[in-house]
Design a protein around this motif. Structure first.
Motif, PDB file in Angstrom:
ATOM      1  N   ASN A   1       0.357  11.835  -2.166  1.00 52.95           N
ATOM      2  CA  ASN A   1       1.818  11.927  -2.127  1.00 52.95           C
ATOM      3  C   ASN A   1       2.308  12.904  -3.188  1.00 52.95           C
ATOM      4  O   ASN A   1       1.877  12.861  -4.336  1.00 52.95           O
TER       5      ASN A   1
ATOM      6  N   HIS B   1      -4.957   8.951   1.573  1.00 53.24           N
ATOM      7  CA  HIS B   1      -4.791   8.030   0.459  1.00 53.24           C
ATOM      8  C   HIS B   1      -3.438   8.330  -0.194  1.00 53.24           C
ATOM      9  O   HIS B   1      -2.955   9.465  -0.167  1.00 53.24           O
ATOM     10  N   ASP B   2      -2.835   7.321  -0.807  1.00 53.95           N
ATOM     11  CA  ASP B   2      -1.535   7.493  -1.466  1.00 53.95           C
ATOM     12  C   ASP B   2      -1.574   8.511  -2.605  1.00 53.95           C
ATOM     13  O   ASP B   2      -0.540   9.069  -2.976  1.00 53.95           O
TER      14      ASP B   2
ATOM     15  N   SER C   1      -0.949  10.788   8.324  1.00 49.69           N
ATOM     16  CA  SER C   1      -0.226  10.164   7.229  1.00 49.69           C
ATOM     17  C   SER C   1      -0.332   8.657   7.424  1.00 49.69           C
ATOM     18  O   SER C   1      -0.592   8.173   8.527  1.00 49.69           O
ATOM     19  N   LYS C   2      -0.150   7.911   6.350  1.00 48.04           N
ATOM     20  CA  LYS C   2      -0.265   6.457   6.464  1.00 48.04           C
ATOM     21  C   LYS C   2       0.783   5.892   7.424  1.00 48.04           C
ATOM     22  O   LYS C   2       0.500   4.974   8.187  1.00 48.04           O
TER      23      LYS C   2
ATOM     24  N   SER D   1       3.934  13.614   2.150  1.00 48.27           N
ATOM     25  CA  SER D   1       4.473  12.261   2.005  1.00 48.27           C
ATOM     26  C   SER D   1       3.814  11.367   3.040  1.00 48.27           C
ATOM     27  O   SER D   1       3.808  11.700   4.230  1.00 48.27           O
ATOM     28  N   ASN D   2       3.269  10.249   2.582  1.00 54.20           N
ATOM     29  CA  ASN D   2       2.661   9.288   3.492  1.00 54.20           C
ATOM     30  C   ASN D   2       3.705   8.581   4.349  1.00 54.20           C
ATOM     31  O   ASN D   2       3.349   7.798   5.229  1.00 54.20           O
ATOM     32  N   LYS D   3       4.988   8.840   4.122  1.00 54.45           N
ATOM     33  CA  LYS D   3       6.048   8.222   4.910  1.00 54.45           C
ATOM     34  C   LYS D   3       6.462   9.074   6.107  1.00 54.45           C
ATOM     35  O   LYS D   3       7.179   8.619   6.972  1.00 54.45           O
TER      36      LYS D   3
END
Length: 123
Positions: A42, A38-39, A100-101, A53-55
């Motif tokens: 982050n 989930h964000d 991660s997303k 980091s979801n990035k």
């Protein structure tokens, strides 16, 4: 003649099957279900000390050493992504990976929440 041909085909398939699987170490390839972070995570510190980091292309696993590189394949689409294990989890018994997303989105659909995956230890 028909029996010989059938026998020859079976022998060829058997030989090719052994050859095609011989390059894989069964200990390095596993299947399971993957979910994603989930964000809200982050900026938090992961179990390895990294800042999440979801990035980034990262993953959590309960037992693999931090820094382990994994090739994760979505079993529905065949798409793959390379991720680094930098956290512990998921803490759901039916799942082996939290991605991660960015990693999840690269190979799957985030609106689904989970996906069946095969993951291979690269190092």
């Amino acid at each position: 003649m028909m029996k010989r041909g059938l026998l020859l085909i079976i022998m060829m398939i058997s030989t090719l099957s052994i050859y095609s699987f011989s390059k894989y170490n069964a200990d390095n390839v596993r299947t399971s279900i993957a979910s994603f972070y989930h964000d809200k995570f982050n900026g938090r510190t992961t179990a390895s000390g990294d800042i999440f980091s979801n990035k980034k292309m990262t993953a959590a696993n309960r037992t693999l050493p931090f820094g382990t590189m994994l090739k994760v394949t979505n079993l529905r689409t065949g798409k793959t992504v390379i991720v680094e294990v930098n956290d512990r989890g998921p803490f759901h018994s039916s799942r082996a990976l939290d991605l991660s997303k960015a990693a999840f989105d690269a190979i799957g659909n985030t609106s689904r929440g989970t996906m069946p995956v095969e993951y291979e230890i690269l190092d």
